[in-house]
Design a protein around this motif. Structure first.
Motif, mmCIF file in Angstrom:
data_model
loop_
_atom_site.group_PDB
_atom_site.id
_atom_site.type_symbol
_atom_site.label_atom_id
_atom_site.label_comp_id
_atom_site.label_asym_id
_atom_site.label_seq_id
_atom_site.Cartn_x
_atom_site.Cartn_y
_atom_site.Cartn_z
ATOM 1 N N ALA A 48 -47.902 -31.680 -20.409
ATOM 2 C CA ALA A 48 -48.222 -30.896 -19.100
ATOM 3 C C ALA A 48 -49.061 -31.684 -18.199
ATOM 4 C CB ALA A 48 -48.840 -29.504 -19.564
ATOM 5 N N ILE A 49 -49.907 -32.824 -18.830
ATOM 6 C CA ILE A 49 -50.917 -33.558 -18.056
ATOM 7 C C ILE A 49 -50.397 -34.876 -17.801
ATOM 8 C CG2 ILE A 49 -53.075 -34.411 -18.022
ATOM 9 C CD1 ILE A 49 -53.163 -31.456 -17.318
ATOM 10 N N GLY A 50 -50.331 -35.489 -16.540
ATOM 11 C CA GLY A 50 -50.342 -36.879 -16.285
ATOM 12 C C GLY A 50 -48.795 -37.067 -16.018
ATOM 13 N N GLY A 51 -48.481 -38.213 -15.519
ATOM 14 C CA GLY A 51 -47.165 -38.524 -15.204
ATOM 15 C C GLY A 51 -47.314 -39.637 -14.029
ATOM 16 N N VAL A 110 -61.406 -44.919 -14.785
ATOM 17 C CA VAL A 110 -60.771 -44.845 -13.704
ATOM 18 C C VAL A 110 -61.190 -43.659 -12.696
ATOM 19 C CG1 VAL A 110 -58.298 -44.301 -12.485
ATOM 20 C CG2 VAL A 110 -58.641 -45.998 -14.456
ATOM 21 N N MET A 111 -61.371 -43.867 -11.347
ATOM 22 C CA MET A 111 -61.546 -42.743 -10.699
ATOM 23 C C MET A 111 -60.506 -42.731 -9.375
ATOM 24 S SD MET A 111 -64.860 -41.225 -8.380
ATOM 25 C CE MET A 111 -64.774 -42.089 -6.735
ATOM 26 N N ILE A 112 -59.893 -41.522 -9.413
ATOM 27 C CA ILE A 112 -58.748 -41.250 -8.477
ATOM 28 C C ILE A 112 -59.463 -40.412 -7.284
ATOM 29 C CG2 ILE A 112 -56.659 -40.507 -7.958
ATOM 30 C CD1 ILE A 112 -55.707 -40.868 -10.905
ATOM 31 N N THR A 113 -59.700 -41.103 -6.056
ATOM 32 C CA THR A 113 -60.270 -40.322 -5.113
ATOM 33 C C THR A 113 -59.337 -38.865 -4.744
ATOM 34 O OG1 THR A 113 -61.352 -40.303 -2.992
ATOM 35 C CG2 THR A 113 -59.264 -41.526 -3.173
ATOM 36 N N ILE A 114 -60.178 -38.071 -4.417
ATOM 37 C CA ILE A 114 -59.420 -36.849 -3.954
ATOM 38 C C ILE A 114 -59.755 -36.806 -2.067
ATOM 39 C CG2 ILE A 114 -59.148 -35.462 -5.845
ATOM 40 C CD1 ILE A 114 -61.970 -34.056 -4.828
ATOM 41 N N ASP A 115 -60.535 -37.927 -1.721
ATOM 42 C CA ASP A 115 -60.863 -37.790 -0.301
ATOM 43 C C ASP A 115 -60.267 -39.088 0.172
ATOM 44 O OD1 ASP A 115 -62.055 -37.273 2.003
ATOM 45 O OD2 ASP A 115 -63.971 -37.789 1.374
ATOM 46 N N PRO A 116 -59.004 -39.367 0.650
ATOM 47 C CA PRO A 116 -58.263 -40.542 0.671
ATOM 48 C C PRO A 116 -58.740 -41.145 2.235
ATOM 49 C CG PRO A 116 -56.468 -38.853 0.593
ATOM 50 C CD PRO A 116 -58.052 -38.447 -0.017
ATOM 51 N N ALA A 143 -50.504 -37.675 1.000
ATOM 52 C CA ALA A 143 -49.449 -36.968 -0.088
ATOM 53 C C ALA A 143 -49.790 -37.734 -1.335
ATOM 54 C CB ALA A 143 -47.997 -37.485 0.783
ATOM 55 N N GLU A 144 -49.761 -39.255 -1.491
ATOM 56 C CA GLU A 144 -49.785 -39.780 -2.849
ATOM 57 C C GLU A 144 -50.845 -39.084 -3.642
ATOM 58 O OE1 GLU A 144 -47.941 -43.937 -1.088
ATOM 59 O OE2 GLU A 144 -50.040 -43.573 -1.264
ATOM 60 N N ILE A 145 -51.987 -38.857 -2.908
ATOM 61 C CA ILE A 145 -53.151 -38.514 -3.881
ATOM 62 C C ILE A 145 -52.655 -36.918 -4.098
ATOM 63 C CG2 ILE A 145 -55.540 -37.727 -3.732
ATOM 64 C CD1 ILE A 145 -55.260 -40.632 -4.019
ATOM 65 N N SER A 146 -51.969 -36.149 -3.349
ATOM 66 C CA SER A 146 -51.484 -34.912 -3.703
ATOM 67 C C SER A 146 -50.913 -34.709 -5.031
ATOM 68 C CB SER A 146 -51.049 -34.058 -2.672
ATOM 69 O OG SER A 146 -50.504 -32.893 -2.864
ATOM 70 N N GLU A 147 -49.735 -35.589 -4.851
ATOM 71 C CA GLU A 147 -48.887 -35.812 -5.894
ATOM 72 C C GLU A 147 -49.398 -36.276 -7.499
ATOM 73 O OE1 GLU A 147 -45.595 -35.018 -6.385
ATOM 74 O OE2 GLU A 147 -45.875 -34.093 -4.512
ATOM 75 N N TYR A 152 -51.768 -34.194 -12.745
ATOM 76 C CA TYR A 152 -52.919 -34.176 -13.451
ATOM 77 C C TYR A 152 -53.446 -32.659 -13.564
ATOM 78 C CZ TYR A 152 -53.108 -38.986 -15.302
ATOM 79 O OH TYR A 152 -52.908 -40.101 -15.517
ATOM 80 N N LYS A 153 -52.744 -31.767 -13.041
ATOM 81 C CA LYS A 153 -53.350 -30.229 -12.935
ATOM 82 C C LYS A 153 -54.539 -30.131 -12.322
ATOM 83 C CE LYS A 153 -49.196 -28.867 -14.726
ATOM 84 N NZ LYS A 153 -48.577 -30.334 -14.764
ATOM 85 N N VAL A 154 -54.921 -30.977 -11.028
ATOM 86 C CA VAL A 154 -56.358 -30.830 -10.716
ATOM 87 C C VAL A 154 -56.368 -30.072 -9.375
ATOM 88 C CG1 VAL A 154 -58.077 -32.547 -9.536
ATOM 89 C CG2 VAL A 154 -56.778 -33.249 -11.644
ATOM 90 N N TYR A 155 -57.054 -29.201 -9.347
ATOM 91 C CA TYR A 155 -57.261 -28.403 -8.011
ATOM 92 C C TYR A 155 -58.395 -29.221 -7.156
ATOM 93 C CZ TYR A 155 -59.914 -25.228 -5.185
ATOM 94 O OH TYR A 155 -60.650 -24.783 -3.744
ATOM 95 N N TYR A 156 -58.158 -29.482 -5.873
ATOM 96 C CA TYR A 156 -59.158 -29.797 -5.080
ATOM 97 C C TYR A 156 -59.006 -29.084 -3.527
ATOM 98 C CZ TYR A 156 -55.867 -33.383 -3.188
ATOM 99 O OH TYR A 156 -54.899 -33.928 -2.564
ATOM 100 N N ALA A 157 -59.880 -29.228 -2.684
ATOM 101 C CA ALA A 157 -59.806 -28.508 -1.469
ATOM 102 C C ALA A 157 -60.857 -29.124 -0.493
ATOM 103 C CB ALA A 157 -59.772 -27.163 -1.514
ATOM 104 N N LYS A 158 -60.617 -29.222 0.726
ATOM 105 C CA LYS A 158 -61.545 -29.774 2.047
ATOM 106 C C LYS A 158 -62.598 -28.402 2.013
ATOM 107 C CE LYS A 158 -62.235 -31.620 6.483
ATOM 108 N NZ LYS A 158 -61.425 -32.224 7.431
ATOM 109 N N ASN A 159 -63.771 -28.477 2.076
ATOM 110 C CA ASN A 159 -64.966 -27.573 2.620
ATOM 111 C C ASN A 159 -65.754 -27.958 3.463
ATOM 112 O OD1 ASN A 159 -66.766 -25.736 2.353
ATOM 113 N ND2 ASN A 159 -67.369 -25.726 0.222
ATOM 114 N N GLY A 160 -65.481 -27.554 4.727
ATOM 115 C CA GLY A 160 -66.183 -27.882 5.749
ATOM 116 C C GLY A 160 -65.577 -28.729 7.025
#
Length: 206
Positions: A48-51, A110-116, A143-147, A152-160
């Protein structure tokens, strides 16, 4: 964090944690060779995780998961503007990698940004070089970061609004390995020593 964002984050966390008991039972009863090493487990099992992902490394080169996950790998989703959680977690992951080096195990943080929008390859290069010489920073289009985050089943959202916005996000670190994919995850309360010990356990069976 807004009330809706907090609720979504809570639900996502509960889904992960509620799957623990089922996956522990299934793993131990199915002859899983890594069962003795696992502590973090997810609903749906390891598959269920990764891809696949196609992102831009901090040196400007476009890479896939096969280019990045070439050995024991600790994958974290965060962002460089993060004022507290991300630097604490990424420093801890770097410390775990240093402890693994002492055991003769070469792991990659590894760090994958959620703020491209803000985390360009140049920004990621500065950030990762400060954290660890082997740390890989990954960015890309929104779009690439979202995919990648969905995989990885990671939730994120902009705040502000404006330039000083923050990002709400889950803070798991995922342990990946080539040919096996996802093996385990670490929560925020895991220490560098905890991570190194569990990665070493897996490494002995890889």
């Amino acid at each position: 964090m807004t009330r809706i964002s907090a609720l979504v984050a809570l639900v996502a966390t509960l889904v992960v944690l509620l799957g623990s008991l089922v996956y522990i039972y299934l793993g131990r009863s199915s002859g899983d060779p890594f069962a003795g090493c696992r502590e973090g487990v997810v609903a749906g099992g390891a598959a269920a995780i990764g891809g696949p992902f196609d992102l831009v490394r901090h040196d400007g080169q476009r890479v896939t998961e096969a280019d990045v996950i070439t050995g024991p790998t600790l994958v974290y989703f965060g962002y460089t503007y993060c004022p507290d959680v991300c630097p604490i977690d990424t420093v801890r992951n770097a410390d775990a990698v240093a402890l693994l080096d002492e055991r003769g195990i070469e792991a990659t943080p590894v760090m994958i940004t959620i703020d491209p929008l803000r985390d360009t390859p140049e920004v990621m290069a500065d950030y990762t070089s400060w954290m660890h010489p082997r740390m890989v920073g990954l960015t890309g289009t929104e779009a690439e970061i979202s995919e990648a985050a969905k995989a990885y089943k990671v939730y994120y959202a902009k705040n502000g609004e404006g330039e000083d916005y923050l990002m709400d996000h889950l803070t798991y670190t995922y342990f990946m390995a080539p040919e096996h994919g996802f093996l385990d995850f670490f929560q925020r309360d895991a220490t560098a020593e905890d991570i190194a010990e569990r990665v070493a356990c897996f490494d002995a069976k890889l």
